[in-house]
Motif scaffolding. Structure first.
Motif, short mmCIF file in Angstrom:
data_model
loop_
_atom_site.label_atom_id
_atom_site.label_comp_id
_atom_site.label_asym_id
_atom_site.label_seq_id
_atom_site.Cartn_x
_atom_site.Cartn_y
_atom_site.Cartn_z
N MET A 139 46.73 39.65 28.31
CA MET A 139 46.19 40.29 29.50
C MET A 139 46.50 39.51 30.68
SD MET A 139 45.06 43.12 28.35
CE MET A 139 44.90 43.42 26.69
N PHE A 140 46.57 40.18 31.69
CA PHE A 140 46.99 39.30 33.05
C PHE A 140 46.28 39.59 34.14
CE2 PHE A 140 50.48 40.24 29.89
CZ PHE A 140 51.07 39.01 29.85
N ARG A 141 45.68 38.84 34.75
CA ARG A 141 44.71 38.75 35.94
C ARG A 141 45.12 37.65 36.98
NH1 ARG A 141 38.95 40.96 33.37
NH2 ARG A 141 39.90 42.44 31.89
N TYR A 142 45.22 37.95 38.12
CA TYR A 142 45.39 37.05 39.26
C TYR A 142 43.95 36.49 39.53
CZ TYR A 142 47.39 34.50 43.11
OH TYR A 142 47.57 33.49 44.01
N GLU A 143 43.59 35.60 38.85
CA GLU A 143 42.25 34.91 39.08
C GLU A 143 42.15 33.46 39.62
OE1 GLU A 143 38.99 36.49 37.10
OE2 GLU A 143 39.96 37.11 35.22
N ARG A 144 41.02 33.28 40.16
CA ARG A 144 40.94 31.76 40.52
C ARG A 144 40.86 30.92 39.09
NH1 ARG A 144 37.00 28.38 42.51
NH2 ARG A 144 35.38 30.11 41.76
N LYS A 145 41.46 29.99 39.14
CA LYS A 145 41.52 29.18 37.62
C LYS A 145 40.27 28.43 37.46
CE LYS A 145 43.84 25.93 35.09
NZ LYS A 145 43.72 24.24 35.45
N GLN A 146 39.48 28.47 36.47
CA GLN A 146 38.32 27.64 36.17
C GLN A 146 38.23 27.82 34.63
OE1 GLN A 146 35.40 30.84 38.02
NE2 GLN A 146 34.28 29.40 37.22
N LYS A 147 37.22 26.83 33.98
CA LYS A 147 37.08 26.91 32.68
C LYS A 147 36.93 28.14 32.07
CE LYS A 147 34.59 24.18 29.24
NZ LYS A 147 33.21 23.54 29.18
N GLY A 148 37.52 28.70 31.05
CA GLY A 148 37.39 29.81 30.44
C GLY A 148 37.96 31.07 31.41
N ARG A 149 38.72 30.81 32.19
CA ARG A 149 39.07 31.88 33.21
C ARG A 149 40.64 31.63 33.23
NH1 ARG A 149 36.59 35.55 35.54
NH2 ARG A 149 34.56 34.75 35.73
N TYR A 150 41.66 32.52 32.87
CA TYR A 150 43.09 32.23 32.88
C TYR A 150 43.55 33.41 33.61
CZ TYR A 150 42.12 28.46 29.68
OH TYR A 150 41.76 27.39 28.85
N ARG A 151 45.02 33.13 33.84
CA ARG A 151 45.68 34.14 34.55
C ARG A 151 46.46 35.24 33.34
NH1 ARG A 151 47.56 31.57 40.40
NH2 ARG A 151 45.35 31.59 41.17
#
Ligand code: ATP
Ligand code: MG
Length: 420
Positions: free
Chosen positions: A110-122
């Motif tokens: 899956m693809f989401r333009y998110e702010r990168k942080q632990k457990g959160r990827y694009r």
């Protein structure tokens, strides 16, 4: 130097065996519950997500990778799996399948333009399931039981299942009215997003990450008090069945989930392992009764959940659970001369074509270094080919764990290993 895009990662061999293990187990459990795999395209019409996921969500507002293709179509890299599965259900007329509900699962990036942080990827991989076509509390319970089964099968213990009912559309409309009355007088104290949400989808104010601790969020009316009799009965049945199956849960009346299409049962699974970090949600899901109609489909209802493998891995790490490493190769062929290397190549070819995993040295290393290499590759057996062995077409097959050796012809070696 060109680097991997922000928020994405290479999964190297020292990690990929974990993914293989997890994906294999997910396939097995899906089979257990009789869910079949569906594979939909990596991109879809942008319209699908705008309509199905909804304009008031972070996904649609902020996180989509949307682009125009050369034919001037607006396409979007899939940010979630439910809308594409619903699209496919409608397009392939699955409402006419003999077996209902239609039970599907996917494992897909899956693809989401998110702010990168632990457990959160694009780019991240979700495993998700959907049961479409029947509305029955038993199916909600099946889904929740599968969810718990998955995490428990990896040995995870610090799990917290949180559930709520958002009720049917009728209950939800009443509740939204009450929320507007509650928040309106002081909406200017809330974040910019919430000020829009009060018009588009007031329930999502309860889900806001910024205003989570505002006193009005804490004193907000409870959805439960707005559920009509049918919705209440549905929720009570789900809870009673969970109790019967000894599936532990907490009810959180503020759990509304991010997406617009949820009705009735909504849930999240959290990790309460120490050291998990800021993001503790492992999985989310719920029943969606309006979704198919929102994208011009039949009036069919569904329920599903999605989890990401990235966060499952974090949970395993937080609880100190190791994933078994891939087993090594069956045989490593050591060589003493150039001619032996040549023969080894032929021998490997035969071994491999008979289903035996085999490798050798390609760097002309000394025997000792080759033995080390065999160890590193976790070879179960080794042989050493020198002049004598080539002459006699025989070699000592050595079992590494026991040190036991046996003199066998090349053909016998192949046969022995094939049988193992
Ligand atoms: P969050 O509140 O953490 O942003 P979400 O509500 O956006 O989560 P869902 O859309 O419900 O998440 O996705 C289901 C699951 O997918 C989440 O519970 C989480 O485990 C995982 N997930 C969501 N976004 C990401 C991401 N950017 N990277 C890795 N995993 C993710
Ligand atoms: Mg999110």
């Amino acid at each position: 130097m060109i680097q991997v895009p922000r928020g994405t990662q290479d999964i190297l061999p020292k990690e990929s065996y974990k993914w293989q293990f997890i994906e294999k187990k997910l396939h097995e459990i899906a089979k257990n519950y009789n869910y079949d795999e569906i594979r939909t395209p990596m991109f879809e019409s942008t319209d699908l997500f705008v309509r199905a996921v909804g304009g008031s969500t972070d996904i649609v507002n902020k996180e989509m990778y949307t682009f125009q293709d050369k034919g001037d179509r607006s396409l979007t890299l899939r940010p979630e799996g439910t809308a594409p599965v619903a699209r496919s259900y409608i397009e392939n007329k699955m409402q006419h399948n003999v077996e209902q509900p239609v039970k599907l699962f996917y494992v897909a990036p899956m693809f989401r333009y998110e702010r990168k942080q632990k457990g959160r990827y694009r780019q991240f991989v979700q495993f998700g399931v959907e049961a479409i076509g029947v509305e029955d509390p038993l199916i909600d319970v099946e889904i929740l039981s599968m969810l718990m089964h998955i995490y428990q099968s990896f040995g995870l213990k610090n799990l917290k299942l949180v559930i709520n009912s958002i009720g049917d559309i009728d209950s939800r409309t009443q509740y939204n009215k009450a929320l507007v009355e509650h928040f309106s007088p002081r909406i200017d104290e809330f974040c910019h997003d919430c000020q829009t949400r009060i018009d588009s989808n007031p329930m999502r104010i309860l889900d806001c990450k910024k205003d989570h601790d505002h006193e009005l969020v804490k004193s907000a009316p409870r959805i439960y008090d707005y559920l009509n009799d049918e919705s209440k009965a549905y929720f009570e049945t789900v809870k009673a069945k969970l109790d019967e199956l000894d599936i532990k849960y907490e009810v959180d009346y503020n759990l509304v989930r991010g997406l617009d299409y949820y009705t009735h049962t909504a849930f999240e699974l959290m990790s309460d392992a120490e050291g998990f970090g800021a993001i503790t949600t492992l999985c989310g899901g719920g029943r969606y009764n309006g979704l198919l109609e929102m994208i011009d489909g039949p009036a069919k209802t569904g329920i599903g959940f999605a989890l990401s493998i990235e966060r499952l891995l974090l949970a395993l790490e937080a609880e100190g659970i190791d994933i078994p490493e891939n087993k090594g190769i069956d045989i490593y062929v050591c060589t003493m001369t150039d001619q032996a290397r040549d023969t080894a190549g032929t021998l490997l070819h035969k071994l491999r074509s008979r289903g035996v995993s085999a490798d050798m040295d390609y760097e002309n290393r000394k025997l000792k270094a080759q033995m080390k290499d065999a160890d590193r590759k976790k070879a179960r057996y080794t042989i050493v080919l020198g002049e004598d062995e080539l002459q006699s077409s025989q070699a000592e097959l050595k079992e590494m764990a026991t040190g036991e050796t046996k003199k066998l012809s090349f053909e016998e070696i192949i046969n022995t290993l094939e049988e193992l």
